[in-house]
Design a protein around this motif. Structure first.
Motif, mmCIF file in Angstrom:
data_model
loop_
_atom_site.group_PDB
_atom_site.id
_atom_site.type_symbol
_atom_site.label_atom_id
_atom_site.label_comp_id
_atom_site.label_asym_id
_atom_site.label_seq_id
_atom_site.Cartn_x
_atom_site.Cartn_y
_atom_site.Cartn_z
ATOM 1 N N SER A 173 0.834 -1.198 0.000
ATOM 2 C CA SER A 173 0.000 0.000 0.000
ATOM 3 C C SER A 173 0.873 1.255 0.000
ATOM 4 O O SER A 173 1.947 1.269 0.600
ATOM 5 C CB SER A 173 -0.911 0.021 1.224
ATOM 6 O OG SER A 173 -1.494 1.294 1.364
ATOM 7 N N ASP A 174 0.404 2.285 -0.638
ATOM 8 C CA ASP A 174 1.158 3.538 -0.673
ATOM 9 C C ASP A 174 0.753 4.478 0.458
ATOM 10 O O ASP A 174 1.130 5.639 0.463
ATOM 11 C CB ASP A 174 0.975 4.225 -2.038
ATOM 12 C CG ASP A 174 -0.485 4.355 -2.436
ATOM 13 O OD1 ASP A 174 -1.312 4.684 -1.567
ATOM 14 O OD2 ASP A 174 -0.796 4.120 -3.620
ATOM 15 N N THR A 175 -0.026 3.987 1.424
ATOM 16 C CA THR A 175 -0.565 4.901 2.435
ATOM 17 C C THR A 175 0.538 5.743 3.077
ATOM 18 O O THR A 175 1.574 5.228 3.518
ATOM 19 C CB THR A 175 -1.393 4.145 3.497
ATOM 20 O OG1 THR A 175 -1.854 5.091 4.465
ATOM 21 C CG2 THR A 175 -0.579 3.063 4.200
ATOM 22 N N ALA A 176 0.311 7.037 3.059
ATOM 23 C CA ALA A 176 1.303 7.985 3.603
ATOM 24 C C ALA A 176 0.627 9.324 3.809
ATOM 25 O O ALA A 176 -0.363 9.640 3.151
ATOM 26 C CB ALA A 176 2.479 8.144 2.629
ATOM 27 N N ALA A 177 1.201 10.101 4.735
ATOM 28 C CA ALA A 177 0.693 11.457 4.964
ATOM 29 C C ALA A 177 1.398 12.412 4.014
ATOM 30 O O ALA A 177 2.626 12.418 3.936
ATOM 31 C CB ALA A 177 0.931 11.865 6.413
ATOM 32 N N LEU A 178 0.627 13.213 3.308
ATOM 33 C CA LEU A 178 1.194 14.052 2.255
ATOM 34 C C LEU A 178 1.338 15.508 2.678
ATOM 35 O O LEU A 178 1.642 16.365 1.853
ATOM 36 C CB LEU A 178 0.308 13.961 1.009
ATOM 37 C CG LEU A 178 0.204 12.567 0.384
ATOM 38 C CD1 LEU A 178 -0.908 12.513 -0.650
ATOM 39 C CD2 LEU A 178 1.534 12.171 -0.231
ATOM 40 N N ALA A 179 1.128 15.788 3.972
ATOM 41 C CA ALA A 179 1.124 17.184 4.417
ATOM 42 C C ALA A 179 2.461 17.871 4.138
ATOM 43 O O ALA A 179 2.501 19.018 3.683
ATOM 44 C CB ALA A 179 0.776 17.262 5.897
ATOM 45 N N GLY A 180 3.557 17.162 4.387
ATOM 46 C CA GLY A 180 4.866 17.770 4.177
ATOM 47 C C GLY A 180 5.109 18.059 2.704
ATOM 48 O O GLY A 180 5.580 19.134 2.319
ATOM 49 N N LEU A 181 4.718 17.101 1.879
ATOM 50 C CA LEU A 181 4.889 17.255 0.441
ATOM 51 C C LEU A 181 4.088 18.463 -0.059
ATOM 52 O O LEU A 181 4.573 19.272 -0.858
ATOM 53 C CB LEU A 181 4.396 15.973 -0.243
ATOM 54 C CG LEU A 181 4.650 15.793 -1.720
ATOM 55 C CD1 LEU A 181 6.132 15.715 -1.999
ATOM 56 C CD2 LEU A 181 3.974 14.518 -2.203
ATOM 57 N N VAL A 182 2.869 18.599 0.457
ATOM 58 C CA VAL A 182 2.008 19.707 0.048
ATOM 59 C C VAL A 182 2.601 21.030 0.513
ATOM 60 O O VAL A 182 2.600 22.017 -0.226
ATOM 61 C CB VAL A 182 0.575 19.502 0.591
ATOM 62 C CG1 VAL A 182 -0.254 20.769 0.435
ATOM 63 C CG2 VAL A 182 -0.091 18.339 -0.128
ATOM 64 N N ASP A 183 3.147 21.057 1.741
ATOM 65 C CA ASP A 183 3.781 22.268 2.250
ATOM 66 C C ASP A 183 4.882 22.741 1.310
ATOM 67 O O ASP A 183 4.960 23.918 0.949
ATOM 68 C CB ASP A 183 4.394 21.963 3.630
ATOM 69 C CG ASP A 183 3.761 22.827 4.705
ATOM 70 O OD1 ASP A 183 2.903 23.670 4.355
ATOM 71 O OD2 ASP A 183 4.117 22.646 5.887
ATOM 72 N N ASP A 184 5.711 21.785 0.889
ATOM 73 C CA ASP A 184 6.809 22.125 -0.022
ATOM 74 C C ASP A 184 6.269 22.675 -1.341
ATOM 75 O O ASP A 184 6.791 23.655 -1.888
ATOM 76 C CB ASP A 184 7.670 20.888 -0.321
ATOM 77 C CG ASP A 184 8.432 20.426 0.916
ATOM 78 O OD1 ASP A 184 8.336 21.103 1.961
ATOM 79 O OD2 ASP A 184 9.104 19.375 0.829
ATOM 80 N N LEU A 185 5.193 22.035 -1.856
ATOM 81 C CA LEU A 185 4.624 22.463 -3.142
ATOM 82 C C LEU A 185 4.052 23.873 -3.040
ATOM 83 O O LEU A 185 4.245 24.699 -3.929
ATOM 84 C CB LEU A 185 3.486 21.516 -3.555
ATOM 85 C CG LEU A 185 3.789 20.336 -4.450
ATOM 86 C CD1 LEU A 185 2.494 19.615 -4.792
ATOM 87 C CD2 LEU A 185 4.499 20.783 -5.747
ATOM 88 N N LEU A 186 3.343 24.140 -1.933
ATOM 89 C CA LEU A 186 2.728 25.453 -1.764
ATOM 90 C C LEU A 186 3.800 26.530 -1.697
ATOM 91 O O LEU A 186 3.672 27.598 -2.296
ATOM 92 C CB LEU A 186 1.899 25.480 -0.469
ATOM 93 C CG LEU A 186 0.571 24.717 -0.515
ATOM 94 C CD1 LEU A 186 0.012 24.531 0.880
ATOM 95 C CD2 LEU A 186 -0.424 25.471 -1.392
ATOM 96 N N THR A 187 4.878 26.215 -1.003
ATOM 97 C CA THR A 187 5.961 27.189 -0.876
ATOM 98 C C THR A 187 6.608 27.431 -2.233
ATOM 99 O O THR A 187 6.865 28.567 -2.619
ATOM 100 C CB THR A 187 7.016 26.655 0.125
ATOM 101 O OG1 THR A 187 6.341 26.328 1.334
ATOM 102 C CG2 THR A 187 8.093 27.694 0.391
ATOM 103 N N ALA A 188 6.835 26.357 -2.979
ATOM 104 C CA ALA A 188 7.573 26.491 -4.238
ATOM 105 C C ALA A 188 6.719 27.104 -5.346
ATOM 106 O O ALA A 188 7.206 27.923 -6.127
ATOM 107 C CB ALA A 188 8.095 25.124 -4.677
ATOM 108 N N CYS A 189 5.454 26.722 -5.427
ATOM 109 C CA CYS A 189 4.640 27.129 -6.582
ATOM 110 C C CYS A 189 3.726 28.310 -6.289
ATOM 111 O O CYS A 189 3.263 28.979 -7.219
ATOM 112 C CB CYS A 189 3.776 25.958 -7.076
ATOM 113 S SG CYS A 189 4.751 24.541 -7.552
#
Ligand code: FE
Ligand code: MG
Ligand code: ZN
Ligand code: ZN
Lengths: 327, 779
Positions: free
Chosen positions: A185-201
Motif C-alpha cells: 500500500s502507498d498509504t502515507a501522509a502528504l502534508a509535508g509534500l504539500v507544504d513544499d509544493l505550496l511554498t515552491a509554486c
C-alpha cells in the motif's frame, strides 16, 4: 452496495441525501474538507477496510493519513485529530493495540496529535471487526486555497507517484486470489509534500486532490464536471508499477480507477510545472512524480486518454461496479 | 365496358398528387416532367420538405396512364412510400413546368443513399469523345454521391457540398434540359466546373500538391504499383490503398495502422477480376454488382494471389467493386488493391481533408484527394451470405439513410430516438411508420466516435424533421449511449433489455410483430438481474418478453480481460465441468492458469455470464486457434472457418430446468425456464481432442451440437407455448455454419425461421429493435 465505489452512485447518494439535509455554504463545494473562517480547514472521514492489516499498513495509519491528506488537499497544515472507534464484540485487544500503535506512529510522522476520541462496542455480527472515524482540524499557513475551481486550461496534471498500489494491495490481501502479492500500500501522509509544493509554486498551484476511492479517473472526472474543462491524459506517461499492472491485467481492471492512499494529483499552471516537478522529486514521497496530461477547455466536462496508438478513449465516471461493455 | 370508357373519353380532370419516399435527388421530377409532356398534361412538379408535389390537368384517360407510370416507370433509385391524390377544380392552364423547391412544413422526404457509378456514366468516363472522358467526378441523376454530401433539406445543389462549384454553361444546359440524364442532377459537374483531383504529399506541417487532374491519377497509380501507401478520398471518407498482391506493402500498412490481424477489404476492377480471387455464387455476384456496392465476404480461392497479410487466418476475403469514377480509373491500371478505412487503430475513418492529411500522414506516403467536401462520414457496408440470403454485417454507405418500412400496428404518434449499444453503434429514429437507421457509427468509447454519434443524431433530426419525444436506450449503465440518453431533457426514457432489442430488431427486419421464440446469441448484454446475458431464449414481441431459457451461466474471469483472452474462458469451462484433463491451452498458460482459476471463485472479479460468444471463445482456445484476440469475434470466426462443413456428427448436451422464467410485459408462458448446458459441448471437445480427432471435425461437431441443443430447446418452448416462428438474432448469427444448421433443422421440424437481411444481427441492428419496442410501449 456499489454506493461506496467512489463513482457516480456515490455522488448521487451524497447529492440526494446529504447536500439536501445539511445544505450550507461551507459544504457546498463538496471538497475533501471545509474551510472555516478562512483560517482553518475541517474534515471527517470514516474508514472501513477488509482486511484490517495489509502489506504497507493497516486501518490505523489509513485513518490518520486519509484525514491528514484531506486537510492537506485544502492547502492546510494538519493540527489535530479526533478518533472514534466502532468495535465488534470480541475484537481481539491485541489487534486493537496494533491499530492504535500504528495510528500513533502515523500521527507522529504527520506531525499531528490525536487529541480526543470515543469507542463503542456493538454486538457480534453488527459490525465487521473495527471501524474508525477520524476528524481533523488544519490551519492555513499560506494565502493559497487550492481547489477544483482554480483549475485553468493549460494546467499540467501531475501525479506524485505510481497509481493503484493501495487498491490492488487490498484486493490481493483478501487472499482469495492466487497471486504472490508483490505490492505494498502507498498509504502515507502528504502534508509535508504539500507544504513544499505550496511554498515552491505559490498561486500557480491551482488544485490538489488525493485520488482515493475511484482513483485518478474519478477525481479527474469530478474536477472536469465542476470546471467544465477537459483533462487529456497520455496513456504512455501514467506511472503504474509492473506488479500493479500485472494484477490489473489479471483482474481486468483499469489502474486509473484504482485507489491510492498516499498519492496526490496537482493541477499546476504551465509556467510552474518544472518547479512543481523538481519540488516533488526532492521529497521522498514524490520521487516518481510525473506529468500525465493537461487541461483544455474543450470538450467540456470530459476526461480523455490518448492511447499508445494515437486513439482518444473516453475515461468516464463509472456508474457502479464496472461490467464489460463489449457485446 | 367499351361503352363506359367511351362516355368519359373527353372528360378533363385536375389532380393534386403528393409523392413521399426517396423521391428527391433520384430524377423524380424529370421523370414526372417527361411523363406529363408525353401525355400532354398541363401543370407543374416540385420538391418540398415532404417530398414531391404535382398538379396535373388533362384527359382522365391520360391521367390514369400518368398515375400508373408514375410508379411503374419510376427512376431506378426512387423508393415510393406513398402517393396521395386530391381532385381540384380545373384551371385550364397550359404547358408543364418544374417549380422551385418549397421549404417549409414538416419533412417526410428521404435523402437517398450514395450509389455507385451507373453504366451510362461509366461509358462516358471511358469514351475519348465525351467531354467527361476520364473525369473522376462524373455522375448523373441515377448515380453518385447523395447522403454523404447533403447538408440540409430540401435536396438541392445549394444544400450539398457541391454548392461551391457553380455550373458551367454546358452543365447548366444539361441540368435544365428535361430530356437529359442530368436534368436536375444536383451534384452534376464536368472538368470545366467541378472538383479537381490532386496528388499531395505531407511532410510535417508542409503540404505539397505534386500534380492535379490526370497527372495526379497517374502519380497515384505509379505509387501503388511501386508499393507505396496512398490515401484515397472516397465517398464517405478516406481509404488507405496498397497493391493487394504486394505482401511487404500490405505488411507495412498493418504495422503503421496498428492493425494486427483484422482482415482488409480488397477492391477489384470488375466481376471477372473478383472471380479470379474467390468462389462466387450468383447471389454473391449480384451483391458485388449492386449499385450500393457493399464489401461482400466470399470464400477465397486457395491459389488466389492476394498477399497473405490481407486476411490472415481466414479463408474468406472481403471484396468490393469500384463505386466512384475515381475508383474505376484507378483500378483499371493498378489491379486489385487493399482499400481499408483511413484511420489508425480503432479511430473512426478520416473524412475531413485537414484531419485526414494530419492524422494519416504517419501511414500514407501520398494523398489522392479532391476539393469536394464530405459532409457525413460513412464507412463501407459489409454483407455476408448467411442462411441463403444477404445478411448485412455493417449497414452504412449505399444503404443509409434509406428508411425501413415497419410492421407497427399503427404509425407512431410520438417520434422515437433509439440510442443503440456501445460497439458497432448505430442510432435509429422512428417517425410515422418508418425507421431511419443511421449509418455505422462505431465504438462510442472513442471520443471522435461519440462526437459523430451526437452530431449524427442532430443531423438526422434536421434532415428528416424528427423531434424525438421518446428515447430508448440499453440497460447497461456504463454504455455511453445510455448516459447520452439519460442527459437529454424533456424526453421520456425507455430502457430496453439488450437481447429483447435484438429479437425485436429481427422482427422489424422481417416486418413481423411476433410473438416469436427468439434466440439471442451474442457476446454480452446487460440482463435485468444485473448479470451479463448472451445466450438467451426469449418469447418476445414489441410489448415485452419472457426469458424462457439460457445457456448455463459460467464465470467471466477478469471481466473484459476474459473477452480479450479466450483461453480464460477455456479455464472457466474446464473448472465448471470439473475436467481434470490438461489440454495444451493449459500448458501454454501454466503460469497464469491457477490464478485465473482462483479468480473464478471471486464473484467480484468473475461476473457470471450466459454468453454464447464466450462459449465459442472457450472452444477456439481448446482447439488451439486463438488464446488471445486482436479484434472482436476473431476466435469465433476462426472456429467457424476451421469446421469441416461435411461433418455431420454433433456433440450431445442436456437441457435442465431452471428457475421460473423472468418476464417483462404480459406474455404468458406456462413452462419452466430451460438451462442449456454448453459446458457439455466443451467436455465433448476436450474428449475428442484427447483421442486425436482432427480440429476440423471437432469444430464442426461443436457447431452441430450447439445447433441441436438450440433446436431441442426451441421445440420445448414451441410445445409449451404453441408458437411456431423462431427469430435468430445477435452477433453469433453472423456465423453461417451455425445459422444454416439451425435454420435447416428448425424448418425440418415445421417451424418458421426469421433471420436478418435488412439490418445486421449484431449490435449494429440493436437501435432498430429498441426503437420499435419503445414505440409500442410509449405510444
Ligand atoms: Fe449484442
Ligand atoms: Mg477522504
Ligand atoms: Zn450516372
Ligand atoms: Zn461543367
Amino acid at each position: 452496495l456499489c454506493h461506496g465505489a467512489g463513482g457516480k452512485a456515490t455522488q448521487t447518494l451524497i447529492e440526494a441525501v446529504f447536500l439536501d439535509a445539511f445544505d450550507n455554504p461551507a459544504l457546498a463545494p463538496l471538497a475533501d474538507g471545509a474551510v472555516i473562517a478562512d483560517t482553518h480547514a475541517f474534515t471527517t472521514d470514516s474508514y472501513v477496510v477488509t482486511p484490517l492489516f495489509f502489506p504497507g499498513g493497516d486501518i490505523g495509519d489509513l485513518a490518520v493519513n486519509g484525514t491528514v491528506n484531506d486537510l492537506a488537499m485544502c492547502g492546510a497544515r494538519p493540527v489535530c485529530l479526533s478518533a472514534g472507534f466502532i468495535l465488534e464484540e470480541g475484537f481481539p485487544v491485541a489487534d486493537l493495540r496494533r491499530i492504535t500503535t500504528s495510528m500513533a506512529a502515523a500521527a507522529r510522522t504527520a506531525g499531528v496529535h490525536i487529541v480526543t476520541g470515543d469507542t463503542k462496542v456493538v454486538q457480534r455480527g453488527k459490525a465487521d471487526g473495527c471501524y474508525i472515524t477520524t476528524t481533523g482540524l488544519g490551519a492555513f499557513h499560506h494565502d493559497i486555497r487550492p481547489g477544483a475551481r482554480m483549475a485553468r486550461p493549460g494546467d499540467a496534471v501531475i501525479v506524485s507517484g505510481p497509481v493503484g498500489d493501495h487498491g490492488i494491495t487490498i484486493m490481493l490481501a483478501r487472499g482469495e486470489l492466487d497471486i504472490e502479492a508483490d505490492t505494498v500500500s502507498d498509504t502515507a501522509a502528504l502534508a509535508g509534500l504539500v507544504d513544499d509544493l505550496l511554498t515552491a509554486c505559490g498561486p500557480h498551484l491551482h488544485t490538489l486532490r488525493d485520488p482515493t476511492r475511484g482513483g485518478v479517473a474519478t477525481v479527474l472526472n469530478e474536477i472536469t464536471a465542476t470546471t467544465q474543462l477537459a483533462a487529456v491524459l497520455d496513456e504512455d506517461t501514467i506511472p503504474v508499477r509492473p506488479a500493479v499492472r500485472g494484477a490489473c491485467e489479471l483482474l481486468g481492471i483499469d489502474p486509473l480507477y484504482v485507489a491510492c492512499e498516499g498519492r496526490l494529483l496537482a493541477l499546476v499552471a504551465p509556467e510552474a510545472t518544472q518547479t512543481a516537478l523538481s519540488t516533488l522529486h526532492a521529497h521522498p514521497l514524490g520521487q516518481d512524480a510525473t506529468v500525465i496530461g493537461h487541461l483544455t477547455d474543450d470538450p467540456p466536462g470530459l476526461v480523455l486518454l490518448r492511447t499508445t496508438f494515437g486513439g482518444t478513449r473516453i475515461v468516464d465516471l463509472l456508474v457502479g461496479d464496472p461490467l464489460p461493455r463489449i457485446c | 365496358m367499351p361503352g363506359k370508357a367511351h362516355s368519359v373519353s373527353t372528360e378533363r380532370v385536375r389532380l393534386r398528387i403528393r409523392v413521399e419516399g426517396i423521391v428527391q435527388g433520384v430524377g423524380f421530377r424529370p421523370h414526372v416532367y417527361t411523363l406529363a409532356r408525353r401525355l400532354d398534361l398541363a401543370g407543374w412538379v416540385g420538391n418540398d420538405p415532404k417530398g414531391v408535389f404535382i398538379e396535373v390537368e388533362g384527359l382522365r384517360a391520360a391521367l390514369d396512364l400518368f398515375l400508373g407510370d408514375l410508379k411503374g416507370e419510376a427512376p431506378p433509385l426512387a423508393v415510393i412510400d406513398r402517393v396521395a391524390t386530391t381532385v381540384l377544380p380545373l384551371t385550364g392552364d397550359r404547358g408543364f413546368h418544374i417549380a422551385d423547391s418549397v421549404q417549409d412544413g414538416s419533412r417526410r422526404t428521404s435523402v437517398s443513399p450514395d450509389f455507385g457509378t451507373c453504366d451510362d456514366c461509366l461509358a462516358e468516363l471511358f469514351d475519348p469523345a465525351d467531354r467527361r472522358y476520364r473525369y473522376p467526378f462524373v455522375n448523373c441523376v441515377n448515380c453518385g454521391p447523395r447522403f454523404t454530401i447533403v447538408t440540409r433539406v430540401p435536396y438541392d445543389r445549394s444544400t450539398t457540398t457541391m454548392a461551391r462549384f457553380p455550373m458551367c454553361g454546358e452543365c447548366a444546359r444539361e441540368f435544365a434540359d428535361p430530356a437529359d440524364r442530368r436534368f436536375h442532377a444536383q451534384p452534376t459537374c464536368c472538368p470545366d466546373c467541378g472538383p479537381v483531383l490532386s496528388y499531395t504529399v505531407v511532410d510535417g506541417a508542409d503540404r505539397q500538391v505534386l500534380a492535379q487532374g490526370e497527372a495526379a491519377l497517374q502519380r497515384a497509380v505509379t505509387a501503388v504499383r511501386t508499393g507505396l501507401i496512398v490515401a484515397v478520398k472516397g465517398l464517405g471518407g478516406y481509404h488507405l490503398a496498397v497493391g493487394a498482391e504486394d505482401e511487404p506493402a500490405v505488411r507495412r500498412l498493418r504495422d503503421l495502422k496498428h492493425r494486427e490481424a483484422k482482415p482488409f477489404a480488397v477492391m477489384v476492377a470488375d466481376l471477372a477480376a473478383a472471380r479470379t480471387l474467390a468462389g462466387l455464387t450468383s447471389e454473391a455476384e449480384r451483391l458485388l454488382a449492386d449499385p450500393r456496392r457493399p464489401i461482400v465476404l466470399v470464400p477465397r480461392h486457395a491459389e488466389a494471389l492476394t498477399a497473405p497479410s490481407v486476411a490472415p487466418g481466414t479463408g474468406e476475403i472481403g471484396l468490393m467493386l469500384p463505386y466512384t469514377p475515381l475508383h474505376h480509373l484507378l483500378l483499371r491500371e493498378t489491379g486489385p488493391i487493399v482499400l481499408t478505412s483511413g484511420n489508425i487503430s480503432d479511430e473512426p475513418i478520416a473524412f475531413k481533408d485537414a484531419e485526414a492529411l494530419n492524422g494519416l500522414s504517419s501511414v500514407a506516403d501520398a494523398f489522392l484527394t479532391h476539393d469536394r467536401p464530405i459532409h457525413i462520414r460513412t464507412d463501407d457496408s459489409v454483407v455476408r451470405i448467411v442462411a441463403g440470403r444477404a445478411t448485412p454485417l455493417r449497414r452504412s454507405r449505399g444503404y443509409a439513410p434509406e428508411p425501413l418500412a415497419l410492421s407497427l400496428q399503427r404509425p407512431v404518434r410520438r417520434a422515437v430516438l433509439a440510442c443503440g449499444g456501445e460497439l458497432k453503434s448505430t442510432f435509429c429514429m422512428v417517425q410515422g411508420d418508418r425507421a431511419f437507421l443511421s449509418h455505422h457509427i462505431g465504438d462510442l468509447e472513442n471520443y471522435e466516435t461519440l462526437v459523430a454519434f451526437t452530431e449524427g443524431i442532430e443531423h438526422f433530426q434536421r434532415l428528416f424533421g424528427v423531434v424525438p419525444e421518446v428515447v430508448a436506450h440499453d440497460l447497461h449503465p456504463e454504455y455511453l449511449s445510455t448516459k447520452y440518453a439519460a442527459e437529454l431533457a424533456d424526453v421520456e426514457l425507455a430502457g430496453v433489455q439488450h437481447h429483447h432489442a435484438h429479437i425485436a430488431s429481427c422482427l422489424a427486419d422481417n416486418r413481423e410483430r411476433g410473438p416469436v421464440i427468439g434466440v439471442a446469441y451474442d457476446g454480452l448484454g446487460y440482463g435485468t438481474d444485473g448479470t451479463l446475458w448472451g445466450g438467451e431464449l426469449l418469447i418476445a414481441d414489441f410489448t415485452g418478453y419472457v426469458r424462457v431459457g439460457s445457456l448455463t451461466p459460467v464465470p467471466l474471469p477478469g471481466g473484459e480481460a476474459a473477452i480479450r483472452h479466450p483461453w480464460r474462458m477455456a479455464a472457466a469451462y474446464l473448472a465448471e465441468m470439473d475436467l481434470t484433463h490438461t489440454p495444451p491451452v493449459q500448458h501454454r498458460h501454466a503460469a497464469d492458469w491457477d490464478r485465473v482459476r482462483a479468480l473464478l471463485k471471486t464473484p467480484a472479479h468473475s461476473p457470471p455470464t450466459t454468453s454464447a460468444g464466450r462459449l465459442f471463445d472457450a472452444v477456439a482456445a481448446l482447439l488451439d486457434l486463438h488464446d488471445t484476440v486482436a479484434y472482436e469475434g476473431q476466435a469465433a470466426i476462426a472456429l467457424e472457418q476451421t469446421a469441416d462443413p461435411t461433418e455431420t456428427g454433433a456433440y450431445p448436451a442436456h437441457i435442465a430446468r431452471g428457475d421460473p422464467p423472468s418476464c417483462n410485459g404480459n406474455l404468458p408462458y406456462p413452462g419452466p425456464s430451460l438451462l442449456l448446458n454448453g459446458g457439455e459441448l466443451v467436455r465433448a471437445v476436450v474428449e475428442d481432442r484427447r483421442t486425436g480427432t482432427p480440429p476440423e471435425a471437432v469444430a464442426a461437431r461443436f457447431h452441430n451440437g450447439l445447433a441441436a441443443l438450440t433446436v431441442a430447446a426451441c421445440l420445448r418452448v414451441h410445445e409449451a407455448s404453441g408458437l411456431t416462428t423462431v427469430a435468430l438474432s445477435g452477433g453469433v448469427f453472423q456465423n453461417r455454419l451455425l445459422t444454416d444448421r439451425l435454420t435447416d433443422a428448425l424448418r425440418r421440424h415445421g417451424l418458421q425461421v426469421l433471420t436478418h437481411h435488412r439490418v445486421p444481427p449484431n449490435d449494429g441492428g440493436l437501435s432498430l429493435g429498441q426503437a420499435v419496442i419503445a414505440a409500442r410501449r410509449h405510444p
